[in-house]
Design a protein around this motif. Sequence first.
Motif, PDB file in Angstrom:
ATOM      1  N   ARG A  45       0.837  -1.209   0.000  1.00  0.00           N
ATOM      2  CA  ARG A  45       0.000   0.000   0.000  1.00  0.00           C
ATOM      3  C   ARG A  45       0.863   1.247   0.000  1.00  0.00           C
ATOM      4  NH1 ARG A  45      -3.985   0.017   4.840  1.00  0.00           N
ATOM      5  NH2 ARG A  45      -4.451   2.067   3.936  1.00  0.00           N
ATOM      6  N   ALA A  46       1.933   1.226   0.792  1.00  0.00           N
ATOM      7  CA  ALA A  46       2.834   2.380   0.839  1.00  0.00           C
ATOM      8  C   ALA A  46       3.530   2.585  -0.504  1.00  0.00           C
ATOM      9  CB  ALA A  46       3.860   2.191   1.950  1.00  0.00           C
ATOM     10  N   GLN A  47       3.933   1.503  -1.156  1.00  0.00           N
ATOM     11  CA  GLN A  47       4.564   1.621  -2.475  1.00  0.00           C
ATOM     12  C   GLN A  47       3.597   2.242  -3.481  1.00  0.00           C
ATOM     13  OE1 GLN A  47       5.601  -2.535  -2.802  1.00  0.00           O
ATOM     14  NE2 GLN A  47       7.791  -2.135  -2.484  1.00  0.00           N
ATOM     15  N   ASP A  48       2.336   1.820  -3.437  1.00  0.00           N
ATOM     16  CA  ASP A  48       1.334   2.403  -4.333  1.00  0.00           C
ATOM     17  C   ASP A  48       1.154   3.890  -4.061  1.00  0.00           C
ATOM     18  OD1 ASP A  48       0.924  -0.034  -5.540  1.00  0.00           O
ATOM     19  OD2 ASP A  48      -0.850  -0.542  -4.337  1.00  0.00           O
ATOM     20  N   MET A  49       1.200   4.289  -2.802  1.00  0.00           N
ATOM     21  CA  MET A  49       1.055   5.707  -2.450  1.00  0.00           C
ATOM     22  C   MET A  49       2.228   6.530  -2.980  1.00  0.00           C
ATOM     23  SD  MET A  49      -0.371   5.156   1.445  1.00  0.00           S
ATOM     24  CE  MET A  49      -0.568   6.903   1.864  1.00  0.00           C
TER      25      MET A  49
END
Length: 448
Positions: A45-49
């Motif tokens: 999720r953090a990578q997508d953000m």
Amino acid sequence: MATEIPAPAPPHRRPPSTDTLLSDPRLAEAAARLGPALVKQAVHRAQDMVRAGEEPPERIGEVVLRLLPDRATSLRPVLNATGIVVHTNLGRAPLSAQAREAVDIAAGHVDVEYDTVTGRRGRRGRGALDALRAAVPDAGDAHLVNNGAAALVLAATALARGREIVVSRGELVEIGDGFRLPDLLISTGARLREVGTTNRTHLADYRAAIGPDTAFILKIHPSNFLIEGFTSAVPVTELTTLGVPVVGDIGSGLLSPEPLLPGEPDAATWLRQGAALVTASGDKLLGGPQAGLLLGTAPLIDSLRRHPLARALRVDKLTLAAVEATLRGPEPPVRRALRLDPEQLRRRSAALASALTCRGLEATVLPHTGAVGGGGAPGVALPGAAVQVPEALTVPLRRGDPPVVGRTARGALLLDLRCVPEECDGDVLTAVLAAARNAGLLTVPAGG
């Protein structure tokens, strides 16, 4: 047509690899505490953000930590400020401290089916069943299954498959979430012989319906609704004169009479009146975990225990531990909430309202009627008090940490402390102040 390949993220939006992030000691510790799956989920999720430009790559470690849950379970502790003692959507009966301790013990290796004296296999659930028999001496024996509906299913399957169950039309209830007792009973292979009408059933109706195919008379306490006016029902004492077994479903789980709830039947009384079997739930007025209680004559309970379906419906070691601790331990939270002194509740509410008013939030104390809930004692009012605050706090409180669930009425939010442990009153205050601050409703600084 050729499939388009997404363009790679520009360098300033390119996050570190998953392996690189997981090598961070902080995330390694989180993986040991929460499990690798939850940590990887937060990393992705953090990578997508970062790829979306919502967060800079250099801060991704902090972002992952922020996204991690506090626990490996998605269930969250909730402060029940509704005034409903047995709230089905909030898990029904909260367990006592002793029952929680028992569950924690049972979570490891325990002697659930092992006799430490002889070194041989022991009788499963002996402690819980001994405690249940001691709580209801009128029962010749007792058995436990995984919920109240399962108790009724086991009885119908073992005693009435291919035969008839005689039951009053006015007692064929829907038990919630669309499940109806007639459907449940028919699914066992039994046939229902309905007698009487919605509002009136007489002993002669039962007598006329009994025949060679009658397995038993089923007496169901309609614990989640009231019919008033021109009504009549046949008590267990009269049903037992008809020469066939009487099975009673009291639903709410009272084992003995409760003066506060004179309209609620209890297992001991129905057994003394001649019922061959009484079924009930463990997570309502008993105040224990989800379980189905079966109390009756020793031969009947033995036949139910030996039925093949009993193996599929048996309770686990955690339930056995919680049931025993609930029965042997001090008064569970459900009973304390039912018997809470209205004046004590008013004083706690006044203290909370005063603390909120001093910090600039409009709050007043109003008389408020609590409810038993959970499909038990409909129409019984529990006098008390509640703190009235602006309705705008409803959603922020519900989404807070911990969530605080109250009751909205007449354009306001009512917070009833009946089911909130007194030691948690300060947590309610903190939650309300945080929600009010975020909503811009405080007229005095938090430290004022």
